[in-house]
Design a protein around this motif. Structure first.
Motif, short mmCIF file in Angstrom:
data_model
loop_
_atom_site.label_atom_id
_atom_site.label_comp_id
_atom_site.label_asym_id
_atom_site.label_seq_id
_atom_site.Cartn_x
_atom_site.Cartn_y
_atom_site.Cartn_z
N TYR A 254 67.51 72.76 38.01
CA TYR A 254 66.79 72.02 39.04
C TYR A 254 67.67 70.92 39.62
CZ TYR A 254 63.21 69.40 41.51
OH TYR A 254 62.50 68.76 42.49
N THR A 255 67.61 70.76 40.95
CA THR A 255 68.30 69.68 41.66
C THR A 255 67.28 68.86 42.42
OG1 THR A 255 70.31 71.02 41.93
CG2 THR A 255 70.06 69.11 43.38
N GLU A 256 67.28 67.55 42.22
CA GLU A 256 66.33 66.69 42.95
C GLU A 256 66.65 66.70 44.44
OE1 GLU A 256 64.77 63.20 40.16
OE2 GLU A 256 66.94 63.09 40.50
N SER A 257 65.59 66.69 45.27
CA SER A 257 65.79 66.72 46.71
C SER A 257 64.57 66.16 47.42
CB SER A 257 66.05 68.16 47.20
OG SER A 257 64.83 68.87 47.31
N LEU A 258 64.71 66.01 48.75
CA LEU A 258 63.62 65.55 49.62
C LEU A 258 62.96 66.70 50.37
CD1 LEU A 258 65.45 62.46 51.19
CD2 LEU A 258 63.59 62.34 49.53
N VAL A 259 63.34 67.93 50.06
CA VAL A 259 62.81 69.09 50.78
C VAL A 259 61.29 69.12 50.70
CG1 VAL A 259 62.81 71.60 50.95
CG2 VAL A 259 64.92 70.39 50.38
N LEU A 260 60.63 69.33 51.80
CA LEU A 260 59.18 69.31 52.06
C LEU A 260 58.71 67.95 52.59
CD1 LEU A 260 57.24 71.31 49.29
CD2 LEU A 260 58.11 72.10 51.49
N LEU A 261 59.56 66.92 52.53
CA LEU A 261 59.12 65.60 52.99
C LEU A 261 58.84 65.60 54.48
CD1 LEU A 261 58.62 62.81 51.71
CD2 LEU A 261 60.93 62.15 52.45
N ASP A 262 59.46 66.54 55.22
CA ASP A 262 59.25 66.63 56.67
C ASP A 262 58.15 67.62 57.04
OD1 ASP A 262 60.75 68.74 55.72
OD2 ASP A 262 61.90 68.99 57.56
N LYS A 263 57.46 68.16 56.02
CA LYS A 263 56.43 69.16 56.29
C LYS A 263 55.04 68.55 56.16
CE LYS A 263 59.52 72.46 56.53
NZ LYS A 263 59.86 73.10 57.81
N MET A 264 54.13 69.02 57.01
CA MET A 264 52.73 68.65 56.88
C MET A 264 52.14 69.51 55.78
SD MET A 264 52.05 66.24 58.99
CE MET A 264 50.26 66.30 59.07
N SER A 265 51.64 68.90 54.72
CA SER A 265 51.14 69.68 53.60
C SER A 265 50.18 68.87 52.77
CB SER A 265 52.31 70.14 52.71
OG SER A 265 52.88 69.04 52.04
N ARG A 266 49.49 69.60 51.89
CA ARG A 266 48.70 68.93 50.88
C ARG A 266 49.69 68.31 49.90
NH1 ARG A 266 45.43 73.54 48.24
NH2 ARG A 266 44.56 71.82 47.06
N SER A 267 49.47 67.07 49.51
CA SER A 267 50.42 66.43 48.62
C SER A 267 49.74 65.43 47.71
CB SER A 267 51.51 65.68 49.43
OG SER A 267 50.93 64.64 50.18
N MET A 268 50.42 65.11 46.61
CA MET A 268 49.93 64.08 45.71
C MET A 268 50.40 62.73 46.23
SD MET A 268 50.67 65.92 42.08
CE MET A 268 49.83 64.64 41.16
N GLN A 269 49.77 61.69 45.80
CA GLN A 269 50.14 60.36 46.25
C GLN A 269 51.53 60.01 45.75
OE1 GLN A 269 47.42 57.32 45.07
NE2 GLN A 269 48.57 55.66 46.01
N ILE A 270 52.39 59.51 46.62
CA ILE A 270 53.73 59.12 46.25
C ILE A 270 53.73 57.66 45.85
CG2 ILE A 270 56.07 58.77 47.16
CD1 ILE A 270 55.60 61.11 49.01
N SER A 271 54.33 57.41 44.68
CA SER A 271 54.39 56.02 44.20
C SER A 271 55.81 55.66 43.80
CB SER A 271 53.44 55.86 43.01
OG SER A 271 53.80 56.72 41.95
#
Length: 379
Positions: free
Chosen positions: A362-379
């Motif tokens: 696994y590699t950490e990334s920001l992929v999906l951050l530019d997508k409109m989607s259902r998501s959990m709260q970011i903290s």
């Protein structure tokens, strides 16, 4: 800071920040929020991260400590101690006992809810930013069938794709599947059945891996009265199939025997289980058939009072292998790091229900951050 530094310098500084810091930066001002969520920034950050972590990626572990319906995920450093990095929380609940981890690519994990009953539900999940997308439902044949999946990245179109091969039981003798391809950019499935190869992928033990721009499976076809096994690959950009020959010892095995594929750095390896022995073959140079090499062979009873259930994967930095073994005394399974040179096993402090463990790079990334989607709260 933005008042004193040129925008290009600010961008270069932000690109070198870790994921958690970048998520916090999206709340500082609108301009930083727009910059960090822009597709170009996400891609540039990913490329820098891939270069930085190429020799020391994270390992994502899924295990079930007590009950199969309680699946836990954890990220671990690829070091000697298998140090825990974080514990991402699964954002959705499986309708089966647990999800199947289809694969990992650029920070995205593809989950499929098909372990016991195929609910035709796919979830793209980025644990780094705690965001996920539930994919549109694929076409489901009315007649009995089984499906095999793959997940990878189309570098030409900057698109993440899911492939689904559906084998109709009435056509099992013909082996050619119906094939659908999902594009994250379009948000829809399309048929590519015309490209279907005449190979069959076993229903129970299939696995896939995305390497060098292509998804790979172990597949078989009937040649007269005999079966021939190969590595079948699908190029995610050209959407064409190719085959890679297996070493003779694997090519002629019965397709019902357990064989699964996984990553070995920038190449592939095939795990094979036959009676009382687990064997791992590594392709030292990707695409070069002559470079297949038997890397390790582990007896299931290598340690008294234990039975090796599966080889989970190979470790990049120390030449060891991650094993899941069953403890006959405790009546549960545990994870160990196996040193084939010394024939020793180091317990990693993780107990699990037997057969439910899975590990992917696994590699950490920001992929999906530019997508409109259902998501959990970011903290």
């Amino acid at each position: 800071m933005s008042e004193y530094l040129p925008p290009e310098i600010i961008t270069q500084i932000l690109l070198r920040l870790p994921i958690k810091s970048l998520l916090q930066c999206t709340s500082i001002c609108k301009s930083w929020n727009s910059l960090i969520k822009h597709t170009r920034f996400i891609n540039n950050h990913l490329n820098l991260n891939l270069d930085k972590t190429s020799n020391s990626p994270l390992l994502l572990l899924r295990h079930c400590p007590k009950d199969p319906t309680r699946e836990l995920y954890s990220l671990h450093l690829e070091n000697g101690s298998f140090q825990e990095h974080s514990k991402p929380e699964l954002p959705v609940q499986s309708l089966n006992e647990c999800f199947r981890i289809v694969g990992s690519c650029n920070g995205l994990i593809l989950l499929s809810d098909d372990y016991l009953t195929d609910y035709n539900m796919f979830v793209l999940w980025n644990p780094s930013i705690r965001k996920f997308i539930t994919l549109a439902k694929p076409h489901v044949p009315k007649s009995p069938h089984h499906s095999v999946h793959g997940f990878g990245f189309d570098s030409k179109k900057n698109d993440y794709k899911v492939v689904r091969l559906v084998y109709l039981r009435q056509n099992e003798g013909q082996a050619c599947p119906e094939i659908e391809l999902y594009s994250l950019n379009s948000g829809s499935w399309k048929s590519i059945t015309s490209a279907a190869p005449s190979y069959h992928i076993a229903q129970n033990f299939w696995a896939q891996v995305f390497v060098n721009g292509a998804v790979h499976w172990v597949a078989s076809c009937k040649k007269g009265n005999y079966f021939r096994n190969v590595v079948l690959s699908l190029d995610m950009s050209n959407e064409t199939f190719q085959e890679i020959e297996l070493p003779e010892g694997l090519a002629c095995e019965l397709p019902t025997k357990y064989m699964a594929i996984s990553a070995a750095g920038k190449s592939i390896c095939v795990k094979h289980f036959d009676q009382n022995r687990h064997t791992l073959w590594v392709m030292r140079e990707y695409g070069v058939v002559e470079s297949w090499e038997k890397q390790v062979s582990v007896d299931v009873h290598v340690t008294p009072n234990f039975r090796v259930l599966q080889v989970l994967g190979c470790r990049k930095n120390n030449g060891e292998f991650l094993l899941e073994r069953y403890d006959h005394g405790r009546k549960n399974a545990e994870l160990v790091s196996h040193d084939p040179k010394k024939n020793t096993n180091e317990f990693l402090g993780i107990h699990t229900d037997p057969g439910y463990s899975c590990i992917v790079y696994y590699t950490e990334s920001l992929v999906l951050l530019d997508k409109m989607s259902r998501s959990m709260q970011i903290s």
